[in-house]
Design a protein around this motif. Structure first.
Motif, short mmCIF file in Angstrom:
data_model
loop_
_atom_site.label_atom_id
_atom_site.label_comp_id
_atom_site.label_asym_id
_atom_site.label_seq_id
_atom_site.Cartn_x
_atom_site.Cartn_y
_atom_site.Cartn_z
N GLY A 1 127.94 5.49 -100.41
CA GLY A 1 128.05 6.78 -100.35
C GLY A 1 126.64 6.60 -99.70
O GLY A 1 126.15 7.79 -100.17
N SER A 2 126.60 6.21 -98.75
CA SER A 2 125.20 6.37 -98.11
C SER A 2 124.29 7.84 -97.51
O SER A 2 123.17 7.50 -97.56
N ASN A 3 125.73 8.34 -96.94
CA ASN A 3 125.07 9.70 -96.32
C ASN A 3 123.45 9.14 -95.30
O ASN A 3 123.93 7.41 -95.03
N TYR A 4 122.74 10.18 -95.73
CA TYR A 4 121.97 9.69 -93.85
C TYR A 4 120.91 8.43 -94.24
O TYR A 4 119.75 7.99 -93.75
N GLY A 5 121.19 8.18 -95.61
CA GLY A 5 120.46 6.33 -96.31
C GLY A 5 118.79 6.89 -97.32
O GLY A 5 118.40 6.06 -97.09
N PHE A 6 119.06 8.12 -97.78
CA PHE A 6 117.40 7.95 -98.67
C PHE A 6 117.25 7.28 -99.80
O PHE A 6 115.70 6.49 -99.44
N PHE B 1 122.91 7.74 -90.33
CA PHE B 1 122.68 6.90 -90.35
C PHE B 1 121.72 5.63 -89.86
O PHE B 1 120.14 5.30 -89.98
N LYS B 2 122.56 5.60 -88.78
CA LYS B 2 121.75 4.66 -88.01
C LYS B 2 119.90 4.90 -86.97
O LYS B 2 119.25 4.57 -86.20
N LYS B 3 120.06 6.22 -86.84
CA LYS B 3 118.98 6.77 -86.64
C LYS B 3 118.12 6.79 -87.40
O LYS B 3 117.02 6.71 -86.94
N ASN B 4 118.16 7.03 -88.84
CA ASN B 4 117.25 7.12 -89.19
C ASN B 4 116.68 5.45 -89.24
O ASN B 4 115.46 4.75 -89.85
N ILE C 1 127.65 -0.13 -93.44
CA ILE C 1 128.72 -1.08 -93.22
C ILE C 1 129.73 0.52 -93.29
O ILE C 1 129.76 1.06 -94.60
N ASN C 2 130.47 0.46 -92.41
CA ASN C 2 131.68 1.73 -92.05
C ASN C 2 132.78 1.47 -92.99
O ASN C 2 133.83 1.22 -91.81
N CYS C 3 133.33 1.73 -94.10
CA CYS C 3 134.11 1.63 -94.77
C CYS C 3 134.43 2.46 -96.00
O CYS C 3 133.76 3.14 -95.71
N ALA C 4 135.86 2.45 -97.07
CA ALA C 4 135.82 3.44 -97.71
C ALA C 4 136.49 2.13 -99.08
O ALA C 4 137.07 1.16 -98.54
N LEU C 5 135.04 2.10 -99.96
CA LEU C 5 135.59 1.81 -101.26
C LEU C 5 136.68 1.72 -101.91
O LEU C 5 137.19 2.99 -102.48
N SER C 6 137.45 0.73 -102.73
CA SER C 6 138.27 0.59 -103.17
C SER C 6 138.77 -0.29 -103.94
O SER C 6 138.18 -1.63 -103.84
N LYS D 1 132.35 8.37 -89.90
CA LYS D 1 131.82 7.62 -89.52
C LYS D 1 130.02 8.25 -88.08
O LYS D 1 129.67 7.98 -87.79
N ASN D 2 130.95 9.83 -88.17
CA ASN D 2 129.87 10.82 -88.33
C ASN D 2 128.59 10.61 -88.27
O ASN D 2 127.33 10.44 -88.32
N THR D 3 128.51 10.41 -90.16
CA THR D 3 127.11 10.28 -91.45
C THR D 3 126.73 8.68 -90.92
O THR D 3 125.94 9.16 -90.78
#
Length: 326
Positions: free
Chosen positions: A114-119, A146-149, A161-166, A140-142
């Protein structure tokens, strides 16, 4: 009688001229803060005066210096990173201090779920090159933010990694995107829904398979809006092998799910884990559940807590950190 004087109404400015004015205002504010850590403005009346006057005219993100890295802080209020401009700081001080102290003692392998923008990711990566970070974000949008940061900081020890943890691999599920990027979730839609997207699931055990964690302290941060226990269930082998320090946001969304109470109780017993709050006070399962039960309707979370294996090296390291005594 005297002739009536007609009032002259100015025609609206052309869009390109308005855009140039907004660009200019935004650039003025950017130049004002660009050579200083944003935290240095925290008690500055002049900063808050300027920010409150100009913020409605910003038309692009503001690059913020904080600690020893940079973040593109959003000018939009519905983005998490906007808080860096409003508060001139990042709230989770206990968590950051713990990461910093552990990094002084050992290299960190950090799983930012749940990294969001990556702080958290960039903070840990910037502490030293030997720390390695895997950031996981379902939106995907977030991820694009993250990639820009990541590009802004040019850090080589961060992987997204763009995925959902389960607890199941490669299951296609719906991800609900909120208007506010901190609310988007797999487990509920208790927010103003923006749209839904499809995303595939991954287990933490699978993500860390064949990864080299030798001589590193494994930290896992879980802030995935109610899906935390499923992520833990998918980390069974990882927890048994590495006894990671787990930073978990505990919310009512977790306990609204079937069998969540029994799962958490069994988790603590199965892995010999304890719960600690931000003051390093140990809490029982019942105390945590009572805090959840007593939440008022305007709050959904009781905050971040530490899950740590009893009598482990990580527990000793966590409890003996000198930063807490200062």
């Amino acid at each position: 009688s005297l002739p009536t004087r007609r009032s002259r109404v100015r025609p609206p400015l052309p869009a390109p001229i308005i855009e140039k004015k907004l660009n200019y205002i935004t650039s003025i504010f950017q130049k004002y803060i660009e050579n200083r850590d944003i935290r240095s403005f925290k008690k500055s009346f002049f900063y808050y005066l300027i920010f409150r006057v100009l913020r409605n005219f910003f038309n692009q993100d503001i690059v913020v210096n904080i600690f020893n890295f940079k973040i593109q802080a959003s000018y939009q209020k519905n983005k998490t990173s906007n808080a860096l401009l409003r508060k001139c700081d990042f709230d989770d001080k206990t968590e950051l201090d713990t990461i910093k102290q552990i990094s002084k003692n050992n290299d960190i392998f950090f799983l930012d779920c749940g990294s969001n923008y990556g702080f958290y990711s960039f903070y840990t990566a910037a502490l030293k090159k030997n720390n390695y970070i895997i950031a996981i974000e379902a939106s995907k949008n977030t991820c694009e933010i993250f990639k820009k940061n990541l590009e802004l900081n040019q850090l080589k020890n961060v992987h997204l990694i763009n995925c959902a943890l389960s607890n199941i691999n490669d299951l296609e599920i719906e991800f609900a995107e909120s208007e506010n990027d901190w609310e988007s979730s797999l487990s509920h839609e208790n927010f103003k829904l923006k749209y839904k997207s499809k995303i595939f699931t991954k287990k933490i055990d699978t993500i860390l398979l064949n990864k080299n964690l030798d001589n590193k302290t494994l930290l896992i941060k879980l802030d995935i809006e109610g899906n935390e226990f499923k992520a833990l269930a998918g980390a069974d082998l990882t927890i048994k092998k590495y006894s990671p320090i787990i930073i978990i946001e505990i919310s009512r969304f977790i306990f609204n799910q079937n069998d969540a109470k029994s799962y958490f109780s069994n988790f603590l017993k199965k892995y010999d884990y304890k719960i600690y709050d931000s003051k390093k006070k140990e809490l029982s399962y019942d105390e945590i559940f009572n805090l959840i039960e007593n939440l008022d309707l305007s709050h959904n979370t009781i905050g971040n807590y530490f899950l740590i294996k009893e009598k482990s090296i990580n527990e000793k390291l966590f409890l003996e950190n000198e930063w807490f005594k200062r």
